[in-house]
Write an enzyme that holds these catalytic residues in place. Structure first.
Site, short mmCIF file in Angstrom:
data_model
loop_
_atom_site.label_atom_id
_atom_site.label_comp_id
_atom_site.label_asym_id
_atom_site.label_seq_id
_atom_site.Cartn_x
_atom_site.Cartn_y
_atom_site.Cartn_z
N PRO A 73 0.52 -1.29 0.15
CA PRO A 73 0.07 0.02 0.37
C PRO A 73 0.32 1.19 -0.44
CG PRO A 73 -0.38 -0.98 1.99
CD PRO A 73 0.80 -2.52 0.87
N GLU A 113 1.21 -8.05 8.94
CA GLU A 113 1.72 -7.64 8.86
C GLU A 113 1.71 -6.03 7.78
OE1 GLU A 113 -0.32 -4.68 11.17
OE2 GLU A 113 1.44 -3.13 11.03
N ASP A 133 -9.66 1.60 -25.06
CA ASP A 133 -9.92 2.23 -23.05
C ASP A 133 -10.04 3.70 -22.41
OD1 ASP A 133 -10.63 -0.47 -23.26
OD2 ASP A 133 -8.40 -1.11 -23.15
N ARG A 190 -3.87 -8.28 -20.66
CA ARG A 190 -4.75 -8.49 -20.78
C ARG A 190 -3.80 -7.20 -22.78
NH1 ARG A 190 -7.82 -3.32 -21.06
NH2 ARG A 190 -9.40 -4.11 -22.06
C1 LIG Z 1 -2.30 -5.12 5.68
S1 LIG Z 1 -1.07 -5.14 4.81
C2 LIG Z 1 -0.40 -4.38 5.64
C3 LIG Z 1 0.18 -2.87 5.69
C4 LIG Z 1 1.13 -2.23 6.42
N1 LIG Z 1 1.22 -2.74 7.69
C5 LIG Z 1 1.51 -1.30 6.11
O1 LIG Z 1 0.40 -0.03 6.77
O2 LIG Z 1 1.42 -0.65 5.15
C6 LIG Z 1 -0.64 -6.95 4.18
C7 LIG Z 1 -0.21 -7.16 2.35
O3 LIG Z 1 -1.76 -6.51 1.99
C8 LIG Z 1 -0.61 -5.95 0.81
N2 LIG Z 1 -1.64 -4.56 0.21
C9 LIG Z 1 -2.37 -4.28 1.13
N3 LIG Z 1 -3.18 -3.24 0.82
C10 LIG Z 1 -2.51 -2.92 -0.12
C11 LIG Z 1 -2.60 -1.87 -1.43
N4 LIG Z 1 -3.62 -1.53 -1.20
N5 LIG Z 1 -2.17 -2.08 -2.74
C12 LIG Z 1 -1.01 -2.89 -3.07
N6 LIG Z 1 -1.05 -3.71 -1.66
C13 LIG Z 1 -1.60 -3.92 -0.28
C14 LIG Z 1 0.68 -5.63 0.70
O4 LIG Z 1 0.95 -6.96 -0.01
C15 LIG Z 1 0.57 -5.91 2.74
O5 LIG Z 1 1.99 -6.67 2.98
#
Ligand SMILES: C[S@@+](CC[C@H](N)C(=O)[O-])C[C@H]1O[C@@H](n2cnc3c(N)ncnc32)[C@H](O)[C@@H]1O
Length: 245
Positions: A87, A114, A167, A152
């Site tokens: 994220p 986490e 698109d 795609r």
């Molecule tokens: C619960 S999340 C961890 C979030 C982390 N503690 C933080 O605050 O950045 C667990 C995993 O979900 C994935 N993930 C969650 N949200 C995401 C997003 N918006 N985009 C991409 N991957 C995401 C990532 O691989 C991340 O390591």
């Protein structure tokens, strides 16, 4: 293209990768997708892949050893781009999908819990991608979304080669509206121009609709675009009209 996915939950993928266009792309040999369980690369007898964070705090952290070993094993010395779903990463866009579609091999790492040991981010990955400003439980759904958007775009994957050219975002604009039969549905009619057979007029109408839609919904996209004088004139007209209302 060869795509590897590293995950703790491989069972999440067959539905998405085994359906529709992604399925056909694999059947046609245009892409090969291999999903591997990070747990299989743990040398721990309990197949443990995560541990408590140094310094304390909530949640478990993905350990570096199984993830490094997984990437090193599956890439066999090659150096493809290694993408961490995260994220905190770069926000995913159509432009990024186009860039990745030119690669011959990609590795996706899906985090869970986490997070992951920072050394994975610092020394193993080449790209970090976020699918938006929200937090999911794992990187599996984000990886599926990115892989779908990339596959795609591989030439030959979509039936008609041209079908992604218009698109939304590919042109920098949102796509124009579509209509199909019937011409009149409960008094709601298809615009006359689409029935006219005049291809030039239809193209003009579609471009105007695309500009109008983008102006109304995503004006930020227009700021990043090089508009033709005619398109600029049309946007100015939309601005004057919206100032009047
Ligand atoms: C619960 S999340 C961890 C979030 C982390 N503690 C933080 O605050 O950045 C667990 C995993 O979900 C994935 N993930 C969650 N949200 C995401 C997003 N918006 N985009 C991409 N991957 C995401 C990532 O691989 C991340 O390591």
């Amino acid at each position: 293209m060869k795509i590897h996915v590293l995950t703790l939950f491989p069972e999440m993928f067959p539905g998405v990768f085994g359906s529709s266009i992604l399925k056909k792309a694999q059947e046609k040999g245009l892409v090969e997708i291999e999903v591997s369980n990070i747990r299989d690369f743990s040398d721990n007898k309990h197949k443990q892949v995560d541990d408590y964070p140094y310094g304390g705090g909530a949640g478990m952290v993905l350990k570096p050893e199984p993830v490094f070993r997984a990437v090193e094993t599956i890439t066999e010395g090659r150096k493809p781009r290694v993408i961490l779903m995260c994220p905190q990463g770069e926000r995913f866009t159509q432009k990024k999908a186009e860039e990745l579609a030119n690669e011959e091999e990609l590795v996706f790492i899906c985090g869970h819990y986490e997070g992951y040991d920072e050394r994975i981010r610092e020394h193993l990955v080449t790209d970090e991608i976020s699918i938006g400003d929200f937090v999911l439980t794992g990187g599996e759904i984000p990886a599926m979304a990115v892989i779908d958007a990339v596959v795609r775009l591989i030439p030959g994957v979509l039936g008609q080669e041209a079908s992604h050219i218009h698109d939304s975002f590919s042109t920098g604009l949102l796509e124009h509206p579509h209509y199909t039969r019937p011409q009149d549905f409960r008094g709601m009619k298809v615009p006359d121009v689409l029935l006219s057979g005049n291809h030039q007029k239809i193209e003009e109408w579609r471009m105007e609709q695309s500009l109008k839609r983008t102006f109304e919904r995503r004006p930020d996209l227009l700021e990043q675009m090089e508009l033709t004088p005619k398109q600029k004139e049309f946007i100015e007209m939309l601005k004057r009209n919206s100032a009047k209302t």
